[in-house]
Design an enzyme around this catalytic site. Structure first.
Site, mmCIF file in Angstrom:
data_model
loop_
_atom_site.group_PDB
_atom_site.id
_atom_site.type_symbol
_atom_site.label_atom_id
_atom_site.label_comp_id
_atom_site.label_asym_id
_atom_site.label_seq_id
_atom_site.Cartn_x
_atom_site.Cartn_y
_atom_site.Cartn_z
ATOM 1 N N HIS A 260 44.222 39.117 19.755
ATOM 2 C CA HIS A 260 43.382 38.380 20.534
ATOM 3 C C HIS A 260 43.415 37.146 19.833
ATOM 4 O O HIS A 260 42.584 36.862 18.773
ATOM 5 C CB HIS A 260 41.952 38.919 20.789
ATOM 6 C CG HIS A 260 41.025 38.172 21.560
ATOM 7 N ND1 HIS A 260 40.247 38.569 22.522
ATOM 8 C CD2 HIS A 260 40.803 36.774 21.710
ATOM 9 C CE1 HIS A 260 39.502 37.661 23.178
ATOM 10 N NE2 HIS A 260 39.832 36.548 22.366
ATOM 11 N N HIS B 97 43.442 32.358 20.447
ATOM 12 C CA HIS B 97 43.823 31.280 21.361
ATOM 13 C C HIS B 97 44.362 30.128 20.669
ATOM 14 O O HIS B 97 44.052 29.894 19.778
ATOM 15 C CB HIS B 97 42.134 30.534 21.557
ATOM 16 C CG HIS B 97 41.297 31.507 22.292
ATOM 17 N ND1 HIS B 97 41.201 31.669 23.545
ATOM 18 C CD2 HIS B 97 40.519 32.471 21.624
ATOM 19 C CE1 HIS B 97 40.216 32.577 23.981
ATOM 20 N NE2 HIS B 97 39.913 33.153 22.632
ATOM 21 N N HIS C 32 36.132 40.171 28.350
ATOM 22 C CA HIS C 32 34.999 39.628 27.590
ATOM 23 C C HIS C 32 33.787 40.059 27.934
ATOM 24 O O HIS C 32 33.475 39.925 29.140
ATOM 25 C CB HIS C 32 35.113 37.782 27.935
ATOM 26 C CG HIS C 32 34.133 37.203 27.120
ATOM 27 N ND1 HIS C 32 34.209 36.258 25.958
ATOM 28 C CD2 HIS C 32 32.876 37.201 27.232
ATOM 29 C CE1 HIS C 32 33.354 35.786 25.393
ATOM 30 N NE2 HIS C 32 32.098 36.192 26.188
HETATM 31 C C1 NCD Z 1 36.742 31.049 23.086
HETATM 32 C C2 NCD Z 1 37.428 29.625 23.004
HETATM 33 O O1 NCD Z 1 37.081 28.760 22.571
HETATM 34 O O2 NCD Z 1 38.470 29.713 23.942
HETATM 35 N N1 NCD Z 1 35.589 30.791 22.069
HETATM 36 C C3 NCD Z 1 34.740 31.726 21.539
HETATM 37 O O3 NCD Z 1 33.849 31.545 21.172
HETATM 38 N N2 NCD Z 1 35.433 32.926 21.101
HETATM 39 C C4 NCD Z 1 36.693 31.750 24.218
HETATM 40 C C5 NCD Z 1 36.212 33.272 23.884
HETATM 41 O O4 NCD Z 1 37.018 34.319 23.732
HETATM 42 O O5 NCD Z 1 35.052 33.650 24.295
HETATM 43 ZN ZN ZN Z 2 38.666 34.853 22.685
#
Ligand code: NCD
Ligand code: ZN
Length: 345
Positions: free
Chosen positions: A13, A15, A136
């Protein structure tokens, strides 16, 4: 035990964003993970096979020369999304899973799902073809306390969903509560969870230590100490239903240090170092291999990586800030560091 070699881990997981930010952050993930599940919450979100292929190619172009890294793409579920498109991308090997963001639950979730009924047809299709649903797990009801949103989601949404579609394979992402640990432990083999390094290290006090700490704010928000201890117990337990997912979520400093700061902790620069420290503190270092390198592939039905990663006890320094396209990002552990370092990363 001062040194540990394990099959190359994967991040289930993460981003990595897009554009200049992506260029800056992808090398940190590719340094220590062979594969990573790439979150689709771009603006606009990744909802088509074509968009996922194009995004995958942009990520691959950001991997440093000589480094081998495989992005595993995901589909962002929206109300009324076409089950044929979702299944087509899965069967073509473009994406490995689909992500459920409750609408307005977190960063870039405005196009998320308004109610689970709105994606019933696609969930049924995913259950049939064996495509995992990544969740989520927080309700967005303003009347539910922010610290209770995960536990309430499990009762209101997840439990009924697993009863209605028992063959649907689900990963409850970035769990933060004892309730989530118990739910996963009590469920059958179709239900798993990822755990971040930061939720194993901080509790909610860290957000307010000496003043407000925007770089430790993420969603789901860190909970009280009893929950952190349950997460640590689950992570080091050797139970294959719990595996590594950093949820590294970079935001530029100006978006974090703001009147309304974004949620997200950027942990990619020292993720394995942080996890190794936790397993060491729990005197369970031999179990890091399962959590980081074996249980995720088993759930996703992928081979374990044949390269290895070596970690060594010893302080690792983490930059105070990292430049990304003219802006800066503050990494998790900046200033303090961790007690382990990656050797061949
Ligand atoms: C994530 C993001 O910034 O894309 N932020 C986070 O606090 N984890 C989105 C998510 O996974 O909830
Ligand atoms: Zn995330």
């Amino acid at each position: 035990m001062d040194r540990l070699s394990i099959p190359m881990p994967d991040d289930w997981h993460v981003h990595v964003r897009d554009g200049a930010m992506m260029q800056a952050v992808v090398p940190y993930t590719a340094r220590q993970f062979a594969r990573a599940i790439i979150m689709p919450n771009l603006v606009p979100p990744v909802t088509t096979v074509a968009a996922a292929i194009a995004y995958r190619d942009r990520i691959l172009a950001a991997v440093p020369p000589g480094v081998s890294f495989q992005p595993l793409m995901t589909c962002y579920l929206t109300d009324g999304i076409d089950p044929d498109e979702v299944a087509r991308g899965f069967e073509a090997g473009v994406w490995v899973a689909a992500k459920l963001y409750p609408a307005h639950a977190t960063t870039n979730s405005a196009h998320g799902v308004s109610a689970i009924q709105a994606i019933q047809p696609v969930l049924e299709r995913m259950a049939t073809i064996g495509m995992p649903l990544l969740v989520h797990g927080e309700v967005t009801d303003r009347h539910v306390d922010i610290f209770d949103r995960e536990a309430v989601f499990i009762q209101r949404v997840l439990r009924p969903l697993t009863e209605a579609l028992p063959t649907l394979r689900i990963v409850l992402e970035h769990i933060t509560t004892a309730e989530a640990v118990a739910f996963v432990e009590q469920s059958g083999p179709t239900i798993a969870a990822t755990i971040t390094a930061h939720h194993l290290i901080i509790n909610r006090n860290a957000l307010f230590e000496g003043g407000i700490r925007p770089h430790l704010y993420c969603l789901p928000v860190a909970k009280r100490e009893t929950h952190r201890l349950e997460l640590r117990r689950a992570a080091v337990s050797g139970n294959p239903k719990f595996f590594l997912g950093t949820d590294s979520a970079p935001h530029p400093t100006h978006a974090k240090e703001a009147a309304c700061g974004c949620a997200g902790i950027f942990s990619a620069p020292a993720a394995m170092e942080a996890y190794a420290q936790v397993f060491d503190e729990e005197a369970k270092l031999p179990r890091l291999e399962g959590f980081a390198s074996r249980f995720g592939p088993a759930f996703y039905r992928l081979p374990v990586n044949d390269r290895t990663l070596t970690l060594e006890r010893g302080p690792t320094d983490i930059a105070e800030r990292i430049e990304a396209g003219g802006a800066f990002i503050v990494p998790f552990g900046a200033g303090t560091g961790f007690a382990w370092r990656v050797l061949n990363g």
